[in-house]
Structure formats: structure tokens, C-alpha cells
Design an enzyme around this catalytic site. Sequence first.
Site, short mmCIF file in Angstrom:
data_model
loop_
_atom_site.label_atom_id
_atom_site.label_comp_id
_atom_site.label_asym_id
_atom_site.label_seq_id
_atom_site.Cartn_x
_atom_site.Cartn_y
_atom_site.Cartn_z
N LYS A 103 0.85 -1.20 0.00
CA LYS A 103 0.00 0.00 0.00
C LYS A 103 0.88 1.24 0.00
O LYS A 103 1.92 1.26 0.67
CB LYS A 103 -0.89 0.00 1.26
CG LYS A 103 -1.72 1.27 1.41
CD LYS A 103 -2.70 1.23 2.56
CE LYS A 103 -3.42 2.57 2.65
NZ LYS A 103 -4.40 2.62 3.72
N GLU B 57 -8.67 12.63 11.74
CA GLU B 57 -7.86 11.46 12.13
C GLU B 57 -6.95 11.72 13.33
O GLU B 57 -5.92 12.40 13.23
CB GLU B 57 -7.02 11.00 10.93
CG GLU B 57 -6.30 9.69 11.22
CD GLU B 57 -5.73 9.03 9.98
OE1 GLU B 57 -6.04 9.48 8.85
OE2 GLU B 57 -4.95 8.08 10.13
C1 ISC Z 1 -4.38 10.90 3.26
C2 ISC Z 1 -5.60 11.35 3.48
O1 ISC Z 1 -6.59 10.57 4.03
C3 ISC Z 1 -6.30 9.36 4.71
C4 ISC Z 1 -7.23 9.27 5.83
C5 ISC Z 1 -8.48 8.70 5.69
C6 ISC Z 1 -8.79 7.98 4.54
C7 ISC Z 1 -7.87 7.74 3.58
C8 ISC Z 1 -8.19 6.93 2.38
O2 ISC Z 1 -9.32 6.40 2.29
O3 ISC Z 1 -7.38 6.85 1.46
C9 ISC Z 1 -6.46 8.19 3.73
O4 ISC Z 1 -5.73 7.09 4.17
C10 ISC Z 1 -6.01 12.72 3.13
O5 ISC Z 1 -7.14 13.10 3.42
O6 ISC Z 1 -5.17 13.47 2.59
#
Ligand code: ISC
Length: 465
Positions: A220, A269
Site C-alpha cells: 500500500k 484522524e
Molecule cells: C491521506 C488522506 O486521508 C487518509 C485518511 C483517511 C482515509 C484515507 C483513504 O481512504 O485513502 C487516507 O488514508 C487525506 O485526506 O489526505
Amino acid sequence: MLNGNDSIDTIQRAISKARETKQKYIACITQKIEKIDPLAFYRVAQKRYNGQRFYWENKDHDVVLAGIGAALSINAGRTLKYEQLKDEWAYIQNHAVISGIKGKQATGLLLFGGFSFDDKTTPSDHWQSFGFGLFYLPTFLLTTDKEQSYLTCSVVCTADDKPELLSNHLAEQVEQLFGAKTDFTTDQNPLITTQDQNAEEWKRLVGEAVKVMETTDLQKVVLARTRKLTFQKPMHSEDLLSNLREQQPETCVFSMEAGTSCFLGATPERLVKKSGNHLYSACLAGSIARGKDDDEDARFGEILLNDRKNRLEHHYVVDTVRSALAGLCEQLNIPEQPILMKNRNIQHLYTPVDGVCDPNRSLFDLIERLHPTPALGGLPRTSAMDWIAKHEKLDRGLYASPIGWCDGYGNGEFHVGIRSALINSERVTLFAGCGVVRDSVPAQEYEETSIKFQPMMNVFAGRKS
Ligand SMILES: C=C(O[C@H]1C=CC=C(C(=O)O)[C@@H]1O)C(=O)O
């Protein structure tokens, strides 16, 4: 406003300590005050303390901080920054005379700041003032919970200082801050240009990441992109914060100024929160839009909960957070299945984490273990970080990195600086990223990052949707 006797006595004791030890000492005085609006406090300090302010409002709205001025600041080094912060923080706490209210979380000695995402990338011009990380011990800290406000004043004392002079100077500044007028008008500041990174190139990069995953150990990688806005005049953070606070009440709203720059956002987050030895973290990864109405919204939520790609993205985060914390916690509760977190513009897969950790563990230990989780970096961590540094070609600065505070009573909270923007005078850079795994489709990831720009676009464009 400031209790003169307390202040002069504390400063006097700090100066005596400084004379005895030939080292600087901090005088730190906390008092309860009438509840006031922290953003109004932040705002009145705009002229005199511009470049040295911060704001923080957690999603429970029970810790709201407004910091004004820097009694001390700490610039993180490129390497061993968590050790450095731990050491400097311990030094500060051992060289302070504290008076007034004691034991109340987020009052008294408090460090606020953030780290840069990655030590390998030398900060570019627009992140220069933040370096590899920057922390403030504020001169004036306003802490507001649901009932009450507290004012903490911190001042560095040397052997040569005169108690009356320091104390009077502090009192004058407090009078100015609390006496200033608070009915402000907002200037119009038209948006002149909007420029996204080249869409096709970015999607190609997502495709490349997917391809690399077929032949390497990379499982990932979180790829980010930017949107650049230019305004007619320098942009100030206070009106933006006020709108963010209104529009994104279920997020943590923050800002941090450094010189002429300001990093701000509304992040959903939490990386880690510590209340004594209780610890809270969160796994947030996997995203879908909000629906137009309740039915569509619920349907989207179901799709997300059952989507293989998003569940995998999420699973990597849960697994990594579990192993990062397992060694540090006596007790760790992580539910088996994620639930939905619904923010104004987007919904996510969310697994709350809580536990009990060794009381001697500092927040900096926990951050070092956790950052970056695969929600911001990728998996395996080192391969993902290398891939990002080589291919993403943007300086993330404090975007996607830990930002927050810790107090002298073992409490603190750090979120990751996503749904965020960097202001450099009239130029603004918005950041948005998404988790890329083997099943990712570039066009969908592009769309997802567009949704993630929305919270900040709404406030910069002044819209309420
Ligand atoms: C990296 C980001 O989100 C992260 C946090 C929640 C969901 C995310 C996703 O679904 O990809 C990302 O991992 C951003 O908002 O810039």
C-alpha cells in the site's frame, strides 16, 4: 486581569533559581478566568503576535487551545527528533516554577507543534519556517473546556532580570489582549487563480504504484496531490478557522503559524491521545462520498463497509497500529470490524482504538511508534516512504504528519494534519491523498482526492456547502 502578586512572586522565584543555577528558568502562572471565545482571543493577537499563534479544537470540543507568542520554541532536527523533543521537554519541565491552578489538563506548561512528514526531504521554501518540526511553549495560553477558561502565562527568566519589570510587562500584554476590541469586519479577498497538479500525470503515478505492487513487497502507498490557490491579498487564518469550526464540527480544527506561513486544517484522524495512562488512537482508511439524501448516504455507507479494496486498505492500518501499540500497552482494545465515520463531505471506515499504557511512556514515544501509519505512508513503511520520496515529488511538510500538544501532567493529543492547507501570504497550497492498493483504479483515486479537497475549498471559497 493577571494576579499581580502571584505573577511577581513566581517570577521572583524563577529569577532566584536562575541566579542559583546560572540557567534560565520559566515562570509559569495559571489562573481561572471568565469563559471567553478562544477564537476571539486568537484574533485580537493577529497584529502584535502574527506568526506566533496556534489554535486547536478537538472534536469533543472539550479542549480548545489558543496560543499567543512564543516564550520558547523548539526546532526539530533532521534525525532523532522524537528523542530531541523528549529531552527538551523534560529540560523545560525541570526548569520551571509553576504557580496558580495545577493539575488541570492542557493548562500550565504546554508544548504545541508538529513534525514534518519525512526526514529525508529537505524543507522547500514554502515550508521553511516549519523545518523538520516546530514546537512552541506559548507566552499566553488560553485553555477552554465546556465550562471554563484558563489563562496560562509563561515567561523565561534569567539571572539579570528584574521581577517588577518582567511582571509589569506581562501584565501590560495581558491587558492589551483582553482590552482590545473584538468586533472585526472581514475583508473581501477574491480568489485569483486555482491550479491543480496535472491530473493525467498523477493518475499515471497511481497506475505505476499499482504495477510496482505486482512485483515488489509494496502493499500500500498513500499518494498525495496539491491544489494551489492565489488570492488578491495575504490570507489570514482567523476567518477560515471560524468557518471550519462551523462547517466541520466533527473534526479537530487546528492552525499553527510560523513566520509568514500558517498551516491549518480540519482533520478527522486522531493519531494518539493520552489522558494520564489511558491511550486513544484511531484507524481511518477507506473512503466514499456522502449521499445526496439519507437513503443514498446509507447506501454509500453499506457499499464502503463491504468493499474489498477499501477493507484491505483499512485492514493494513488496523494491523500496523495494533503491532505498534501492543508492546507499549498493558491493555489494548481494537474492535474486529470497522464502523463508519461520517464527516460533512466524506465518509470513512473507522476503527477506534483504546488502551492503557505504561505511565512512563511519553507521547513522543507513541508518535515515534505510530507515524506514519499506512493511512498516511503505506506498507511496508520503509518501502512506501522511499517510494513516496522518489515519485510523489511534493514536499508534504507538515501535511499528513503529527500535530498537537502535550502538557506537563502526562496528557496530550496529536492528530495527523490532513484536510489541510499551507498559507504563504496570498498563496495557498491544499493537500489531499489516498491509499493506493493493488485493486486501485486511478480515476477513482483522483475523484476521492477531489472530495478530500472539499472541506478546505469550502472555507477558502467562503461557501457553506
Ligand atoms: C491521506 C488522506 O486521508 C487518509 C485518511 C483517511 C482515509 C484515507 C483513504 O481512504 O485513502 C487516507 O488514508 C487525506 O485526506 O489526505
